[in-house]
Design a protein around this motif. Sequence first.
Motif, PDB file in Angstrom:
ATOM      1  N   ASP A  35       0.812  -1.218   0.000  1.00  0.00           N
ATOM      2  CA  ASP A  35       0.000   0.000   0.000  1.00  0.00           C
ATOM      3  C   ASP A  35       0.845   1.267   0.000  1.00  0.00           C
ATOM      4  O   ASP A  35       0.569   2.203  -0.761  1.00  0.00           O
ATOM      5  CB  ASP A  35      -0.904   0.024   1.243  1.00  0.00           C
ATOM      6  CG  ASP A  35      -2.013  -1.008   1.176  1.00  0.00           C
ATOM      7  OD1 ASP A  35      -2.277  -1.511   0.072  1.00  0.00           O
ATOM      8  OD2 ASP A  35      -2.602  -1.303   2.226  1.00  0.00           O
ATOM      9  N   ARG A  36       1.849   1.339   0.880  1.00  0.00           N
ATOM     10  CA  ARG A  36       2.587   2.589   1.057  1.00  0.00           C
ATOM     11  C   ARG A  36       4.093   2.426   0.917  1.00  0.00           C
ATOM     12  O   ARG A  36       4.841   3.293   1.367  1.00  0.00           O
ATOM     13  CB  ARG A  36       2.267   3.185   2.442  1.00  0.00           C
ATOM     14  CG  ARG A  36       0.787   3.487   2.652  1.00  0.00           C
ATOM     15  CD  ARG A  36       0.302   4.654   1.822  1.00  0.00           C
ATOM     16  NE  ARG A  36      -1.141   4.740   1.826  1.00  0.00           N
ATOM     17  CZ  ARG A  36      -1.850   5.454   2.702  1.00  0.00           C
ATOM     18  NH1 ARG A  36      -1.238   6.133   3.650  1.00  0.00           N
ATOM     19  NH2 ARG A  36      -3.164   5.481   2.636  1.00  0.00           N
ATOM     20  N   ARG A  92      -7.901   3.912   4.551  1.00  0.00           N
ATOM     21  CA  ARG A  92      -8.322   2.717   3.818  1.00  0.00           C
ATOM     22  C   ARG A  92      -9.606   2.139   4.424  1.00  0.00           C
ATOM     23  O   ARG A  92      -9.949   2.409   5.582  1.00  0.00           O
ATOM     24  CB  ARG A  92      -7.216   1.653   3.816  1.00  0.00           C
ATOM     25  CG  ARG A  92      -6.949   1.024   5.165  1.00  0.00           C
ATOM     26  CD  ARG A  92      -5.832  -0.034   5.086  1.00  0.00           C
ATOM     27  NE  ARG A  92      -6.023  -0.977   4.008  1.00  0.00           N
ATOM     28  CZ  ARG A  92      -6.835  -2.033   4.070  1.00  0.00           C
ATOM     29  NH1 ARG A  92      -7.551  -2.256   5.167  1.00  0.00           N
ATOM     30  NH2 ARG A  92      -6.944  -2.863   3.053  1.00  0.00           N
ATOM     31  N   PRO A 134       0.308   3.319   6.443  1.00  0.00           N
ATOM     32  CA  PRO A 134      -0.411   2.369   5.588  1.00  0.00           C
ATOM     33  C   PRO A 134      -1.871   2.155   5.934  1.00  0.00           C
ATOM     34  O   PRO A 134      -2.683   1.865   5.051  1.00  0.00           O
ATOM     35  CB  PRO A 134       0.388   1.072   5.772  1.00  0.00           C
ATOM     36  CG  PRO A 134       1.760   1.524   6.115  1.00  0.00           C
ATOM     37  CD  PRO A 134       1.578   2.756   6.945  1.00  0.00           C
ATOM     38  N   ASP A 146       2.784  13.657  10.038  1.00  0.00           N
ATOM     39  CA  ASP A 146       2.402  12.978   8.801  1.00  0.00           C
ATOM     40  C   ASP A 146       1.839  11.585   9.070  1.00  0.00           C
ATOM     41  O   ASP A 146       2.168  10.614   8.380  1.00  0.00           O
ATOM     42  CB  ASP A 146       3.597  12.896   7.842  1.00  0.00           C
ATOM     43  CG  ASP A 146       3.177  12.519   6.419  1.00  0.00           C
ATOM     44  OD1 ASP A 146       2.005  12.754   6.068  1.00  0.00           O
ATOM     45  OD2 ASP A 146       4.013  11.964   5.673  1.00  0.00           O
ATOM     46  N   SER A 152      -7.812  -0.192  10.285  1.00  0.00           N
ATOM     47  CA  SER A 152      -7.852   1.047   9.507  1.00  0.00           C
ATOM     48  C   SER A 152      -8.205   2.234  10.389  1.00  0.00           C
ATOM     49  O   SER A 152      -8.830   2.095  11.434  1.00  0.00           O
ATOM     50  CB  SER A 152      -8.849   0.928   8.343  1.00  0.00           C
ATOM     51  OG  SER A 152     -10.138   0.611   8.808  1.00  0.00           O
ATOM     52  N   SER A 159      -0.063   9.502   6.306  1.00  0.00           N
ATOM     53  CA  SER A 159       0.623   8.721   5.267  1.00  0.00           C
ATOM     54  C   SER A 159       0.882   7.283   5.693  1.00  0.00           C
ATOM     55  O   SER A 159       1.409   6.489   4.909  1.00  0.00           O
ATOM     56  CB  SER A 159       1.958   9.384   4.906  1.00  0.00           C
ATOM     57  OG  SER A 159       2.890   9.244   5.970  1.00  0.00           O
ATOM     58  N   GLY A 210       7.100   3.092   4.269  1.00  0.00           N
ATOM     59  CA  GLY A 210       5.870   3.310   5.026  1.00  0.00           C
ATOM     60  C   GLY A 210       5.584   2.175   5.985  1.00  0.00           C
ATOM     61  O   GLY A 210       5.151   2.395   7.120  1.00  0.00           O
TER      62      GLY A 210
END
Length: 461
Positions: A93-94, A413, A409, A404, A363, A407, A98
Motif C-alpha cells: 500500500d505505502r 483505507r 499504511p 504525517d 484502519s 501517510s 511506510g
Amino acid sequence: MPPSDYRGLSLWHDTVGEELTPRPALAGDLDADVAIIGAGYTGLWTAYHLALADPGTRIVVIDKEIAGYGASGRNGGWCSALFPTSLRRMALDRGRAGAVRMQHLLNATVPEVGRVAAAEGIDCHFDQGGSLSAARNPAQLERIRAHVADYQAWGFGADDHRLLDAGEVHEIAAVDGALGGSWTPHCAAIHPARLVRGLARAVERRGVTIHEQTAATDVHSRHVVTRHGTIRADHIVLATEGYTATIAGRRRALAPVYSLMTATEPLPEEVWDQIGLRDRTTFADNRHLVIYGQRTRDGRIAFGGRGAPYHYASRVSPAYERDDRVHATLQRVLVDLFPVLRDVAFTHSWGGSLGVPRDWYPSVRHDRRTGLAFAGGYVGDGVATSALAGRTLAALIRDDDPDDLASLPWAGRTSRSWEPEPLRWLGVNAVTALMGAADRSEQRSGRPSRAAAAFWTAIGQ
C-alpha cells in the motif's frame, strides 16, 4: 447492566479498585464539535489527543454501558507492538519505508502508553518486560525462526526480536517442552481496566463530557441518534470495535469474534520460583489458534485464547462471554504449559468480542465531507494500536498533522465487507476449526500445517 454487575465482567473489573457507578446518560439534544461513540481505548485516546491539542474543543463521548465495558476493559493486558497485518502487505500500500515506519511507531507507542499513564496518575500496573513466544514442537520453532528472519530482512535487529534457545526460554519462563523461542522488548503487561478507566478520568479533567448507558441507535453525517436525544457534531467518531455490527447499517463491517480468558488464584512465591516471569514478561507459544498470558501484579496468571465460535448474523451477547468448554480447554492448556499449576484454583472466567475486518487489516479514516471517522479492526492487538489510532484520528479531525500520520499504511483505507450470512458464519467458524486442526496436526507430526500456511498466504499475511 445493573451497576452491581459490572464487577463481574472480568478479573480486571473485579480488581479495578473503584466503584463502577455509571455516569449520567445523555439528557437531551446536544451540540458538540466532536462526538465519539464508544468509551474504550480508541474513543478515549482520540478524545485525549483532541483535548490536549485544543482545550476549547467541545467533545462528547457516549457508551451503551460504561467506560471500559468492552474489550478495552477485558483483554489480556498486552500493550504490544503486534499488528495483525504483515509488513509485506503494508508495503504493497505505502511502500517499504511506510511499512517500516508504521512498525517503528507501534514500537514507540508501547512506552508512550506507560509515559502518559504515569503523567496522568493512572496506576495501570504497567511493566515493560517484553514478550516471549515459545516453540513447543518443531513446526512452531520453524515458524519462529522464519518470523525473526523476516523482521531482520526489514531492518529490525536482535534488539527488536531475538531468537532464544531452550535454555534461554527457561530463564524467562519454565514453559514445559520448549525447544526454543523468541523475545521482543516491545510489550508491556498492564491491568487493562485500570488503564481505560483512568483515561476516562483524564479526559474529563480536560473538559470532555462522557455519557454512559447511552446507546447510539443510528449514526449518519453530523448526527448521532440515541433514545435520550440527538447529538449534532461536526465530526463523529465510530470507536465501537467488537460492537460495530450492532450499529445500524454496519453489520458486515467487522466480524465480532469472541476471545475468552481465565485467571488463577494468587500464587505463592514458591510456585513463581518454578515458573519465572520475574519481569512480568507476557507469554504465548506459536500455535495458530492464539493463546496469551501474563503474570498480574497481584500474583495470578491471567490467560486467554481463541476457540469460541462466531455467532450467526454477527450477534453480540453477554451469554457468549462464558463457554465452559472453551474455558476448560484454556485451563488445560495453561497447566500443560506450566505443570506446577495442576492443583491451583481458577477464580475468574470471562470473555468479550473483538473486531475482525475481512482482510485482517486495521484502519483509521476520516471523511471531511461527511464528518464521519472510524478506527478499529485490531483483531485483538488493540491496546497500543488504539493509542496510535487515537493520535492519528485527532490529527485527521483537526487537519493538523505535523507527524504525517495520514501517510501511514492503515490511514484512509476501508476493508471490504464480510460476506452475507450464512457464508460469514460458515467462513469464520471454518477458519477457527482449521487452526485448531492445524495445531493438533503439528503437535503430532512436528511438521508445519500446509492448510494453515495456505490460509495466511491467501489473506496476504
